[in-house]
Design an enzyme around this catalytic site. Structure first.
Site, PDB file in Angstrom:
ATOM      1  N   ARG A 171      25.406 -11.021  -1.809  1.00 38.05           N
ATOM      2  CA  ARG A 171      26.736 -11.030  -1.195  1.00 38.05           C
ATOM      3  C   ARG A 171      26.605 -11.605   0.204  1.00 38.05           C
ATOM      4  O   ARG A 171      25.566 -11.494   0.840  1.00 38.05           O
ATOM      5  CB  ARG A 171      27.319  -9.614  -1.112  1.00 38.05           C
TER       6      ARG A 171
ATOM      7  N   SER B   6      19.626 -15.506   6.319  1.00 40.78           N
ATOM      8  CA  SER B   6      19.658 -14.070   6.640  1.00 40.78           C
ATOM      9  C   SER B   6      20.839 -13.323   6.033  1.00 40.78           C
ATOM     10  O   SER B   6      21.711 -12.793   6.743  1.00 40.78           O
ATOM     11  CB  SER B   6      19.595 -13.913   8.147  1.00 40.78           C
TER      12      SER B   6
ATOM     13  N   ASP C  87      15.539 -13.143   8.059  1.00 41.22           N
ATOM     14  CA  ASP C  87      15.109 -13.123   9.468  1.00 41.22           C
ATOM     15  C   ASP C  87      14.201 -11.927   9.791  1.00 41.22           C
ATOM     16  O   ASP C  87      13.278 -12.033  10.601  1.00 41.22           O
ATOM     17  CB  ASP C  87      16.313 -13.179  10.436  1.00 41.22           C
TER      18      ASP C  87
HETATM   19  C1  BGC Z   1      22.069  -9.373   6.481  1.00 42.10           C
HETATM   20  C2  BGC Z   1      20.565  -9.333   6.569  1.00 42.10           C
HETATM   21  C3  BGC Z   1      20.104  -9.845   7.924  1.00 42.10           C
HETATM   22  C4  BGC Z   1      20.825  -9.117   9.043  1.00 42.10           C
HETATM   23  C5  BGC Z   1      20.424  -9.605  10.420  1.00 42.10           C
HETATM   24  C6  BGC Z   1      22.707  -8.702   7.682  1.00 42.10           C
HETATM   25  O1  BGC Z   1      24.080  -8.875   7.652  1.00 42.10           O
HETATM   26  O2  BGC Z   1      22.507  -8.729   5.318  1.00 42.10           O
HETATM   27  O3  BGC Z   1      19.985 -10.085   5.536  1.00 42.10           O
HETATM   28  O4  BGC Z   1      18.726  -9.619   8.030  1.00 42.10           O
HETATM   29  O5  BGC Z   1      22.220  -9.288   8.887  1.00 42.10           O
HETATM   30  O6  BGC Z   1      20.646 -10.955  10.577  1.00 42.10           O
END
Ligand code: BGC
Length: 498
Positions: free
Chosen positions: A193, A178, A231
């Site tokens: 990143r 995620s 996610d």
């Molecule tokens: C990430 C996402 C993720 C979200 C929730 C963010 O910091 O960049 O990819 O879906 O957090 O987990």
């Protein structure tokens, strides 16, 4: 936990720490009038800093919508095509493994999909240490593979430690990773990143699916990484599997983000791939990055700016830093520290424990807001137990009000994000369900109600057509369904996008 007026109780925080609360009622109801007035005056200032008017929210929504549109055109994030094609049909069945590397924990799941929205799940959770989040990336994936091996040995192997697989057969795995990754196909993803405080070197700019495959090979696991998913995408698919009215999925946890289903013909930036324009593909919005670097649209206070500038990723994840569970406690702590410096709070007391960044957990805001006692005994407990300072009732009322302002702003900004997708996709009249997950959504008192109130402030009465609900487990079940959908596509010769 029930708090008595006198006595003690204990509560376990999300971090695993246990807090014993001694409900000492140090009676100070008769504070000098001036003190009470000062706290009320301060509160007025913060009230105006943290309150979002409906008009301001609508402006944020417009800018947000433009960003979503632009993201579909430009081959850069946000708005990441996920190569998850369309909704599940309900015919996805079988056993699938899922590994979920979220913001706080690592989870390994075995999901038995039974079709028609039914499933069973067996899972194990492993806590990630702060060191692991900063250590070499390959080591982090090795740890994931090691946990997966332990899980497989415990749950799938027979008494001789063997898996009942045909020669050459592998178990399909969905890897929920995620963090923003740009994908060219479902089983690949280059980490753009790290977010949520992760900083593992040698990972940004690399294909994390490939890195994880190397770790799987090290542990000689007969497992094939079939899908790399976010996610939010998992939540979108899992929620639709059980509630087909779901059109959007959102995560409000350590990080925040959303996903929805887009018509391929409207994803300008992948037009050259020649995918059927009428097909649908899930988009991972990566909306946490909205207004990053430029900071033109979001109402940032000086506390938000400090949070940003002192983070390991200054300038990035501007929206997320105002909303997600990783940051809300820190915002409140910074306000408290300012008032300590101004000599307003805790005069004559040692406050060094409050001066450490990120010591004030967002869970404390939840606890403060839900304190049922008139004396605010829970808040006494938090401040004495964790920070060794005594509080007056006026201060406690102030802290609770401040938590409410910060929590409410987070929810209203979240509503702006949802409203932008609703408005872009034209879902308002018909209405839609929004599957939502994450600690903030699930545990912060009143968060969902505030999001709904925000949607009505933006859209008027029609805002009631948009309803969020607690989503299915996207990172586990969703990941498995996507692995199953991918397998079904492969079985009919549709490996990648055509
Ligand atoms: C990430 C996402 C993720 C979200 C929730 C963010 O910091 O960049 O990819 O879906 O957090 O987990």
């Amino acid at each position: 936990m029930v708090l008595s007026r006198r006595g003690s109780g204990s509560i376990t925080l999300p971090s695993g720490q246990t807090m014993t609360i001694h409900t000492r009622t140090h009676e100070e109801e008769d504070l000098p009038h001036a003190t009470k007035k000062t706290m009320a005056d301060h509160l007025r200032k913060y009230d105006s800093l943290f309150t979002l008017t409906p008009q301001r929210m609508r402006m944020v929504v417009e800018a947000f919508k433009d960003t979503l549109e632009l993201g579909l055109q430009k081959p850069q994030q946000p708005m990441i095509p996920t190569y998850v094609f369309g909704w599940p049909t309900g015919t996805e069945i079988g056993d699938f493994l899922a590994v979920d590397l979220g913001g706080t924990n690592l989870r390994v799941c075995l999901v038995n999909l039974q079709g028609e929205g039914k499933f069973e799940i067996t899972q194990a959770k492993y806590r990630l240490t702060e060191e692991q989040k900063q250590d070499d990336g390959q080591k982090l994936f090795d740890f994931c593979a090691e946990c997966l091996k332990t899980f497989v040995d415990t749950n799938l192997a027979d008494d001789n430690g063997e898996l009942s697989l045909r020669p050459g057969e592998t178990l399909p795995l969905g890897f929920t990773f995620s963090y923003p990754c740009s994908q060219e196909r479902i089983d690949h993803g280059v980490l753009i990143r790290w977010t949520k405080g992760f900083g593992a070197p040698n990972t940004e700019g690399r294909d994390v699916a490939e890195m994880f495959r190397q770790s799987l090979a090290k542990y000689k696991l007969p497992i094939a990484l079939t899908a790399l998913i976010n996610d939010t995408t998992g939540t979108l698919i899992a929620s639709h599997y059980v509630n087909p009215r779901t059109k959007i999925a959102v995560i409000f946890g350590t990080g925040c983000n959303a996903a929805y289903m887009e018509k391929v013909g409207d994803i300008e930036k992948i037009k050259s791939l020649g995918i059927d324009e009428d097909a649908e593909m899930a988009i991972n919005c990566e909306w946490g990055a909205f207004d990053s670097f430029e900071h033109e649209h979001l109402p940032r206070t000086k506390y938000d700016i400090i949070v940003d500038e002192t983070s390991n990723k200054p300038g990035e994840q501007a929206f997320e830093k105002l909303i997600s569970g990783r940051y809300l406690g820190e915002i409140l702590r910074l306000v408290i520290c300012e008032l300590i410096d101004e000599g307003v709070l805790f005069l004559g007391q040692e406050t060094y424990k409050l001066e450490i960044p990120y010591v004030f957990e967002t869970a404390f805001l939840s606890l403060m807001e839900s304190d049922p006692t008139d004396e605010l005994l829970m808040i006494i407990g938090i401040f004495t137990h964790f920070f060794a300072v005594e509080t007056t009732l006026a201060e406690r009322q102030f802290f609770r009000a401040l938590a409410k302002l910060i929590g409410r702003r987070a929810a209203r900004l979240s509503a702006c994000g949802i409203a932008a997708i609703v408005s872009k996709m034209g879902y308002l009249d018909e209405g839609c369900s929004v599957g939502a997950d994450g600690s903030l959504y699930n545990k912060y008192p009143g968060f969902a109600d505030r999001v709904h109130e925000g949607l009505q402030d933006i859209f008027g009465d029609k805002g009631k057509n948009i309803v969020t609900y607690h989503a299915e487990d996207g990172s586990g079940v969703g990941s498995a369904i996507i692995a199953a959908m991918t397998k079904l596509r492969k079985d009919v010769g549709l490996y990648n996008h055509v």
